[in-house]
Design an enzyme around this catalytic site. Structure first.
Site, short mmCIF file in Angstrom:
data_model
loop_
_atom_site.label_atom_id
_atom_site.label_comp_id
_atom_site.label_asym_id
_atom_site.label_seq_id
_atom_site.Cartn_x
_atom_site.Cartn_y
_atom_site.Cartn_z
N SER A 59 14.90 -1.22 28.82
CA SER A 59 15.18 0.19 28.59
C SER A 59 16.63 0.33 28.17
O SER A 59 17.22 -0.59 27.62
CB SER A 59 14.88 0.99 29.87
OG SER A 59 15.03 2.37 29.61
N SER A 71 1.85 5.35 0.99
CA SER A 71 1.83 6.26 2.13
C SER A 71 2.98 7.24 1.94
O SER A 71 3.27 7.67 0.83
CB SER A 71 1.97 5.45 3.43
OG SER A 71 1.99 6.30 4.54
N HIS A 102 0.86 -1.19 0.00
CA HIS A 102 0.00 0.00 0.00
C HIS A 102 0.88 1.23 0.00
O HIS A 102 2.08 1.16 0.32
CB HIS A 102 -0.94 0.01 1.21
CG HIS A 102 -0.23 0.09 2.51
ND1 HIS A 102 0.14 1.28 3.09
CD2 HIS A 102 0.22 -0.89 3.34
CE1 HIS A 102 0.76 1.04 4.23
NE2 HIS A 102 0.83 -0.27 4.40
N HIS A 146 12.28 -5.62 33.17
CA HIS A 146 11.74 -4.75 32.12
C HIS A 146 12.88 -4.15 31.32
O HIS A 146 14.03 -4.18 31.76
CB HIS A 146 10.87 -3.64 32.72
CG HIS A 146 11.63 -2.64 33.53
ND1 HIS A 146 12.07 -2.90 34.81
CD2 HIS A 146 12.05 -1.39 33.24
CE1 HIS A 146 12.72 -1.86 35.28
NE2 HIS A 146 12.73 -0.92 34.34
#
Length: 895
Positions: A580, A438, A436, A578
């Site tokens: 980072s 864009s 597509h 987590h």
């Protein structure tokens, strides 16, 4: 054994045989491994060990010996006694000749009793002198990995297929001319390397290797390959470069997992369309040429794929179901395969200057191109459309990768990109495939390694620094998630310069991210290398700090006391739940969060100079540019023939994508109707690898009374980008802190002015004009007067490129022979009157200026026209007549 020791002269050398063997065992025998290929007398050591510690040696499972050893023959007779042996390496190549080439080992055969090593799964006989494969190898029932590269093999045994458990086989750099038909019986073979041999054909049975994922046949004499290769449904990489191939079967395009097909340096004159349109195929070095289209797969169609070359003034093209290749004037290429568009479709395109309000660069990203917009937005194609975008080569950027980034209307995402270098055009090109349309641009980013983390866990390494790895244990997640890893290497010299602390050091900067908002269920283990010069032997733990930054790099927190840090001789290991930024620092300072933040910001900034140059033939034409410090001298050298001006400004630091302004002061004036003029200041956006250049016509709005004017241009920071850390933003507040640099400008003594007002001038009048139309933007009489002041002595060349005849040019020159300004005005207005009814006259004017080497005037005309379009759209919106067109809405929004 005693006789063997006497033969080798070991008795006197070792004293007591048992004690000598014991000492050797302590230094060489590590558990069930015996690595003796690193010793010049490795075989000698092995014989000593076997003499004194036979009970331990016969239990060895992994053995490495050098085939360049003079006692290799004696050692081979002992090998059949090692019944538990699982891995055996007898490689040559450990010594080099006088020319620096690896010397092959003396191994020419193996003892027949080697067939008794029933547990052997790995056998490496590379860099030896084998002319035939030892028959005992075919009787090793557990063999999974066999390496016989860099030997003299001319053939493989006919019953080679009896190695039914073989998963990896490498015979590269031999003299093989053919393969036995039994090769197809290697049902579990996964990787096969037969490169750099003399193979002339392949047996059809090779198509039975259904589990093969990588097949390397490069550097052979193959003129064709069997169609049965299309049966290798597990194949991911197929290397066929440097052969004599004249054709390849189209059926290769149907392989579902294929991600690399290398066909470079063959004799291919035609490639099936199905093959050529694959995004991962490599075809350089073939007679078909890089720019030549391939014929359609349907041989009944003699017509080649249509090629469209668009001029600079065009903004659209038509695509039909038959497909086409399109080349834009700016160098962008498209390939629409047959069937990509089911119905005829008009594609609109334009290139835009990037605006930081909607082009969001990530930290350490570098923009390498302008923005390409393709409309209709969101149109779905039946097959992938290929795009090639030229970009500025990031020669000064190391350990980075180039990607095409696309905008979905809400966010930017990276496309799978292949980088090519067009040798004929001397350009670097980024290639991608899309379904597509864009917006698209090319960026350079930190190298990104990624993996899928399943519930059973996995391991992720950095390709930039393999010492950095992340271990995901079993049970770390309930659902598979994607993890990305990026590393920014930082040299000790940079740290020293930025901190002014010679004792301060830091590891590479690690960034981890994932596609899930949920933390991991179990701790993830991270290994970082210790800072340069720090080892487990000299480590002072009180000086080591582990810093954690959020994903935007806004804050840096010392988390040393919050994690358990383990140390080896080279690495620090810790666990987190987590992801980072993580950074390991070694310094005497106690609180370093602020210092780390400062260094991180400086690593993202560029040192730049400002340049203000005046055209020699027309000093009122001023060129402004913001240049990275390493480009200043080349830029000035390139411009010195046409421009003169002051020295570049002092060094200033700027972020990628930061806005700044140029303001003309002390009697200097610019046209405030320019679209890029804000509050009397000219707006710029700094991108380190783009030109950051504008050419402006300046005047003195006051009566100079024939005197020269000494003014200046000052550069100021613009609006503060949202991503700049708070303390950096705080430092920029206030009028004084916004100032960057100032450069002088001198306008010459005033000449008799002409054309200031649209009226008669010494008998010459300017008829009213409106070239173009309201929707596309008018070019008015006043605009032509402004353009005329910038033309100069090359007006005749411009007139010819506009389409005026030689006779007209000569007449204009003769009629106004005493006045250059009148010659220019007469030429421009004569052309305008002749073309006032032509809807494309403005585009012709822009093209003529470019062909005449006056890009500056062409840019001004385009700016004037764009401003006219904007005003027209605004007027339409004000009266409520705006068409409900998605295309128009998108264009207005992006403008």
């Amino acid at each position: 054994t005693q006789k063997m020791a006497e033969l080798l002269g070991l008795g006197d050398e070792c004293g007591d045989g048992a004690s000598g063997a014991s000492a050797l065992a302590g230094s060489c025998l590590a558990g069930n491994r015996l690595n003796l290929d690193v010793y010049p007398d490795g075989c000698c050591r092995f014989l000593r060990l076997f003499e004194g510690r036979r009970g331990e040696v016969v239990q060895v499972e992994f053995l490495r010996l050098s085939a360049n050893d003079r006692f290799l023959g004696t050692t081979l007779g002992i090998l059949p006694h090692l019944k538990h042996l699982r891995s055996l390496v007898l490689k040559g190549g450990h010594a080099r000749d006088e020319f620096g080439s690896c010397q092959r080992g003396s191994l020419t055969s193996l003892p027949p009793d080697v067939r008794n090593l029933k547990a052997l799964t790995h056998l490496d006989l590379s860099f030896n002198s084998l002319s035939t494969l030892p028959s005992c190898i075919l009787h090793l029932p557990s063999l999974r990995v066999l390496l016989v590269s860099h030997n003299n093999l001319v053939a493989l045994p006919e019953d080679f297929g009896c190695l039914s458990k073989l998963t990896f086989f490498s015979a590269m750099k031999n003299q093989l001319k053919e393969l036995p038909r039994s090769f197809g019986e290697l049902a579990v073979l996964q990787e096969l390397d037969l490169s750099e041999n003399a193979l002339e054909f392949l047996p059809e049975e090779i198509g039975n290797l259904h589990n093969c994922t990588e097949l390397d046949l490069s550097g052979n004499c193959l003129s064709s390959i069997p169609d049965s290769l299309a049966n290798l449904k597990s194949l991911r990489r197929l290397h066929l470069h440097s052969n004599l191939l004249v054709t390849v079967p189209a059926s290769l395009a149907s392989l579902p997992d294929l991600s690399r097909l290398d066909l470079q340096n063959n004799l291919l004159r035609a490639v099936p369309a199905e093959i050529q349109t694959l995004p991962f195929v490599h075809l350089r070095g073939n007679p078909l040429g890089e720019a030549e289209p391939s014929p359609q797969a349907d041989e009944s169609s003699a017509r080649r794929l249509q090629r469209l070359f668009l001029a600079s003034g065009e903004d659209s093209f038509m695509v039909t179901s038959e497909g086409c290749k399109v080349v834009l004037a700016c160098g962008i290429h498209f390939y629409f395969p047959p069937g990509a568009a089911s119905d005829p479709l008009r594609i609109y395109f334009r290139t835009l200057a990037p605006d930081p309000q909607w082009v969001k660069l990530r930290h350490h990203d570098v923009l390498l191109s302008g923005v390409l917009e393709l409309q209709p937005h969101g149109v779905k194609f039946q097959q992938e459309v290929q795009i090639w975008m030229p970009y500025t080569s990031p020669q000064t950027l190391h350990q980075r990768e180039v990607v095409v980034r696309t905008f979905s209307g809400e966010s930017w995402s990276d496309l799978r990109t292949r980088v090519e270098q067009k040798r004929k055009m001397k350009k670097h090109v980024a290639h991608c495939c899309v379904l597509h349309f864009s917006w698209f641009l090319v960026v350079s980013r930190l190298v990104q390694n990624e993996c899928q983390v399943p519930t059973e866990g996995t391991l992720l390494f950095s390709s930039v620094d393999p010492n950095i790895k992340v271990t995901f244990p079993p049970g770390v997640t309930e659902e598979t998630r994607s993890v990305k890893l990026q590393v920014l290497p930082v040299s000790p010299e940079e740290i020293k310069e930025l901190t002014a602390d010679p004792g301060c050091r830091a590891s590479p900067l690690l960034c981890l991210s994932q596609d899930s908002l949920v933390d991991f269920l179990r701790p993830v283990r991270i290994q970082l290398p210790l800072p340069p010069g720090v080892t487990g032997l000299n480590l002072d733990r009180s000086r080591l700090h582990l810093l954690h930054g959020d994903l935007d790099g806004q804050t840096w927190d010392d988390i040393t006391s919050q994690v358990v840090l383990e140390f080896t001789h080279l690495y620090a290991v810790f666990e987190v739940t987590h992801f980072s930024w993580y950074w390991l620092w070694y310094t005497t300072k106690k609180y370093i969060g602020g210092m780390v933040k400062k260094v991180y910001e400086r690593l993202r900034m560029y040192q730049v100079n400002f340049i203000a140059l005046q055209r020699k033939k027309d000093p009122e034409q001023v060129l402004l540019q913001c240049v990275p410090k390493h480009k200043v001298d080349p830029v000035l050298k390139k411009l010195q023939d046409r421009y003169r001006g002051p020295e570049p400004s002092d060094m200033v630091e700027m972020f990628e994508g930061e806005q700044f302004f140029a303001a003309f002061e002390r009697g200097i004036h610019i046209d405030t109707d320019r679209p890029d003029c804000v509050d009397g200041r000219l707006s710029f956006i700094f991108y380190s690898h783009l030109k950051n250049m504008k050419e402006i016509y300046v005047t003195s709005p006051v009566d100079r009374k024939g005197q020269a004017v000494k003014g200046q241009v000052s550069f100021y920071r613009g609006a503060v980008p949202e991503s700049i850390p708070e303390d950096a933003s705080r430092r920029r507040k206030g009028p004084d802190s916004l100032w960057l640099a100032t450069l002088p400008i001198k306008l010459p003594r005033l000449k008799p002015r002409w054309g200031e007002n649209p009226g008669p001038l010494n008998g010459f009048s300017f008829p009213p004009l409106n070239l173009g139309n309201a929707e596309s933007g008018y070019l008015t009489q006043a605009n032509l007067l402004s353009i005329a002041r910038r033309v100069g002595a090359d007006w005749q060349n411009i007139g010819l490129n506009l389409g005026l005849t030689y006779q007209q040019i000569e007449r204009i020159g003769y009629n106004n022979r005493e006045d250059l300004h009148k010659q220019i005005l007469d030429m421009l207005f004569s052309w305008a009157q002749q073309n006032s009814e032509d809807p494309n006259c403005v585009s012709k004017l822009i093209t003529a200026m470019k062909e005449s080497g006056r890009q500056d005037i062409a840019d001004e005309v385009e700016t004037i026209i764009e401003l006219g379009r904007q005003k027209y759209r605004e007027s339409i919106r004000r009266v409520g007549l705006e068409q409900e067109s998605s295309t128009e809405d998108s264009a207005i929004a992006m403008t």
